[in-house]
Design an enzyme around this catalytic site. Structure first.
Site, PDB file in Angstrom:
ATOM      1  N   TRP A   1       2.388   1.564  -3.406  1.00  0.00           N
ATOM      2  CA  TRP A   1       1.372   1.987  -4.378  1.00  0.00           C
ATOM      3  C   TRP A   1       1.300   3.504  -4.465  1.00  0.00           C
ATOM      4  O   TRP A   1       1.059   4.066  -5.543  1.00  0.00           O
ATOM      5  CB  TRP A   1       0.008   1.429  -3.961  1.00  0.00           C
ATOM      6  CG  TRP A   1      -1.134   1.845  -4.843  1.00  0.00           C
ATOM      7  CD1 TRP A   1      -1.593   1.207  -5.957  1.00  0.00           C
ATOM      8  CD2 TRP A   1      -1.960   3.018  -4.706  1.00  0.00           C
ATOM      9  NE1 TRP A   1      -2.652   1.889  -6.516  1.00  0.00           N
ATOM     10  CE2 TRP A   1      -2.899   3.008  -5.763  1.00  0.00           C
ATOM     11  CE3 TRP A   1      -2.000   4.062  -3.782  1.00  0.00           C
ATOM     12  CZ2 TRP A   1      -3.852   4.004  -5.919  1.00  0.00           C
ATOM     13  CZ3 TRP A   1      -2.954   5.052  -3.939  1.00  0.00           C
ATOM     14  CH2 TRP A   1      -3.870   5.022  -4.995  1.00  0.00           C
ATOM     15  N   HIS A   2       1.534   4.188  -3.336  1.00  0.00           N
ATOM     16  CA  HIS A   2       1.417   5.640  -3.312  1.00  0.00           C
ATOM     17  C   HIS A   2       2.544   6.340  -4.062  1.00  0.00           C
ATOM     18  O   HIS A   2       2.372   7.483  -4.483  1.00  0.00           O
ATOM     19  CB  HIS A   2       1.370   6.146  -1.866  1.00  0.00           C
ATOM     20  CG  HIS A   2       0.042   5.948  -1.211  1.00  0.00           C
ATOM     21  ND1 HIS A   2      -0.333   4.756  -0.649  1.00  0.00           N
ATOM     22  CD2 HIS A   2      -1.006   6.791  -1.036  1.00  0.00           C
ATOM     23  CE1 HIS A   2      -1.557   4.866  -0.159  1.00  0.00           C
ATOM     24  NE2 HIS A   2      -1.993   6.088  -0.385  1.00  0.00           N
ATOM     25  N   GLY A   3       3.678   5.693  -4.216  1.00  0.00           N
ATOM     26  CA  GLY A   3       4.736   6.363  -4.958  1.00  0.00           C
ATOM     27  C   GLY A   3       6.088   5.714  -4.779  1.00  0.00           C
ATOM     28  O   GLY A   3       6.299   4.882  -3.886  1.00  0.00           O
TER      29      GLY A   3
ATOM     30  N   PHE B   1      -0.369   9.960  -7.693  1.00  0.00           N
ATOM     31  CA  PHE B   1      -0.292   8.537  -7.390  1.00  0.00           C
ATOM     32  C   PHE B   1      -0.986   7.703  -8.459  1.00  0.00           C
ATOM     33  O   PHE B   1      -0.880   6.503  -8.436  1.00  0.00           O
ATOM     34  CB  PHE B   1      -0.932   8.258  -6.031  1.00  0.00           C
ATOM     35  CG  PHE B   1      -0.313   9.058  -4.902  1.00  0.00           C
ATOM     36  CD1 PHE B   1       1.041   9.271  -4.855  1.00  0.00           C
ATOM     37  CD2 PHE B   1      -1.116   9.625  -3.915  1.00  0.00           C
ATOM     38  CE1 PHE B   1       1.605  10.010  -3.827  1.00  0.00           C
ATOM     39  CE2 PHE B   1      -0.544  10.365  -2.897  1.00  0.00           C
ATOM     40  CZ  PHE B   1       0.809  10.558  -2.847  1.00  0.00           C
TER      41      PHE B   1
ATOM     42  N   SER C   1       0.828  -1.206   0.000  1.00  0.00           N
ATOM     43  CA  SER C   1       0.000   0.000   0.000  1.00  0.00           C
ATOM     44  C   SER C   1       0.858   1.250   0.000  1.00  0.00           C
ATOM     45  O   SER C   1       0.575   2.217  -0.714  1.00  0.00           O
ATOM     46  CB  SER C   1      -0.926  -0.005   1.229  1.00  0.00           C
ATOM     47  OG  SER C   1      -1.601   1.222   1.346  1.00  0.00           O
TER      48      SER C   1
END
Length: 479
Positions: free
Chosen positions: A325-327, A479, A322
């Site tokens: 996933w954001h960056g 994102f 997670s």
């Protein structure tokens, strides 16, 4: 195109009119939506359309190739795997290639080896993480026989590219959104009116709260070493409200806009800062992403069915992914792992589902909410920092200066006041989907309640015009 741009104020009424003028034909309605969605997305850069078309066509084709019979099971698995590899590969190249190459080079240099890997000078397509996950869920659900593969290419491409939620969610499932694209929609005045209310509340959260918080937060972070402890604490708190109002404000506008077209999107936020532990927070924050990871990562790994250590491993995996996933930054990974660590005591005492009701104004709930809020604020410092070294430096300066810091706020007083307004409004409406979803006396018939409702609308609209901050790009566009 951004929701807060002047272009969107022209774009939305035009699309709305064309859409309902073609209401006798589902295919025509979908064609209008698809064309509008591609215009909306291509407004930033028309080249982004190439990638979303590749994702759409590959996922559509993979669905048709999945037969679902016992004899074709191996071929079906290969089809799903090929689509996952293709789309995750596209995401990895555009979002993570430079990150992994740079870190691999650093690792080699640490053991005395030199490496000079080429890097890519490419733009990260807006919303690529959102529509990639949405398309993957379709292929996996077809394989799992949760939904039948569709042969309607226009409806499918509209499902992937539906403009209200395209660039920042919610990440919809095919089981919810695709049947709506395939079926006839009818206009509902009450639903459209409630959609407008939710949009208004979303604009207020973004333009008044988030954008004003952003100005103060950026000012504090630019020179935090010279700030007193109180101001640094305010900076951390204001970013907590900035990211919530920015992201949930987008979701409110997206959900409200979709309702104008007779389409229901899933709820993405449920007033998360009233959570009483970190597990409840993650059931209320970015719901579409966390349920995606639950269904396609956590449960396939074994979920919580195989003992506490396996549960801890699966939780760690989900939150690490997670964060990533954001960056492509270690701050996001560490932020995810930080929240995984907060889950450890909850898992060990088996109380992750303890709170199912809404919080009450009692000492126990207030103390739990404050503690959870402070833990979340600490995590947002890591998330906001450009690097882990700056995150640590901010936290060290904050801790060192708090003991003898004067109770004076150097920046962000107005933003704090606006944030208090959002807390009060959402607390009163915490049992409803959004703060302007009036019920009880506000939803009753009568002239007085009608005047009261419109007075609230007028007050919020006036605040947006007079108190809006300097326009900022939605945070989750990156994102």
């Amino acid at each position: 195109m951004s929701f807060t741009s002047a272009a969107f104020l022209i774009f939305l009424p035009v699309v709305f009119a064309l859409y309902w003028l073609t209401r006798r034909s589902v295919r025509l309605q979908n064609s209008v939506l698809l064309a509008a969605s591609y215009v909306f997305y291509g407004w930033w850069d028309w080249r982004f359309l190439i990638l979303i078309m590749i994702t759409s066509l590959s996922s559509f084709a993979s669905g048709l190739l999945i037969v679902g019979s016992a004899e074709s099971k191996r071929r079906d698995r290969l089809t799903v795997a090929a689509n996952i590899v293709l789309n995750i590969g596209i995401l990895a190249v555009f979002k993570y290639y430079n990150f992994f190459v740079d870190n691999f080079a650093v690792m080699l240099s640490s053991i005395g080896m030199s490496a000079d890997f080429p890097t890519l000078n490419i733009i990260l397509p807006v919303g690529i993480s959102f529509y990639t996950f949405q398309s993957l869920s379709y292929t996996i659900d077809v394989y799992r026989k949760k939904i039948a593969a569709t042969s309607d290419l226009v409806a499918f491409c509209t499902f992937i590219a539906f403009f209200p939620q395209l660039v920042a969610g919610p990440i919809e499932r095919a089981t919810n959104l695709l049947p709506q694209m395939l079926g006839r929609r009818t206009f509902s005045y009450p639903r459209a009116v409630d959609g407008c209310r939710q949009m208004l509340w979303g604009f207020f959260k973004k333009m008044v709260i988030a954008d004003n918080c952003a100005l103060a937060v950026d000012t504090i972070w630019q020179d935090y070493s010279s700030m007193n402890g109180t101001t640094m604490a305010v900076g951390a708190i204001l970013f907590t409200f900035q990211i919530y109002c920015d992201f949930s404000g987008y979701s409110d506008i997206a959900i409200g806009t979709a309702r104008l077209f007779g389409i229901n999107l899933m709820q993405n936020f449920r007033m998360p800062y009233f959570s009483r532990n970190i597990a409840e927070f993650w059931r209320r924050w970015h719901i579409s992403l966390m349920t995606w990871f639950r269904d396609y990562v956590y449960i396939p790994l074994g979920g919580s069915r195989r003992g506490r250590w396996i549960t801890l491993r699966n939780t760690l995996t989900v939150f690490a992914l997670s964060g990533l996933w954001h960056g492509a930054n270690w701050t996001y990974v560490c932020w995810g792992l930080y929240h995984a660590v907060l889950f450890v005591p909850i898992i060990l005492v088996s109380k992750s589902r303890k709170f199912a009701d809404e919080p009450q104004l009692c000492i126990a709930d207030v103390c739990r909410m404050l503690l959870t809020f402070l833990l979340v604020v600490f995590g947002w410092i890591i998330f906001r920092a450009p690097s882990m070294s700056q995150a640590v430096d901010y936290i060290v300066h904050l801790a060192a200066s708090m003991a003898d810091s004067p109770l004076t706020i150097m920046h962000g007083k107005a933003a704090l006041l606006y944030s208090a307004v959002i807390v009060a409004a959402e607390w009163m409406q915490r049992r409803h989907p959004h703060a302007l979803h009036f019920a009880g006396w506000m939803g009753a018939a009568g002239a007085k309640t009608t005047v009261a409702r419109y007075a609230v609308y007028l007050l919020i609209a006036t605040a947006i015009i007079l108190l809006r901050g300097e326009a900022q790009t939605f945070i989750y566009f990156q994102f």
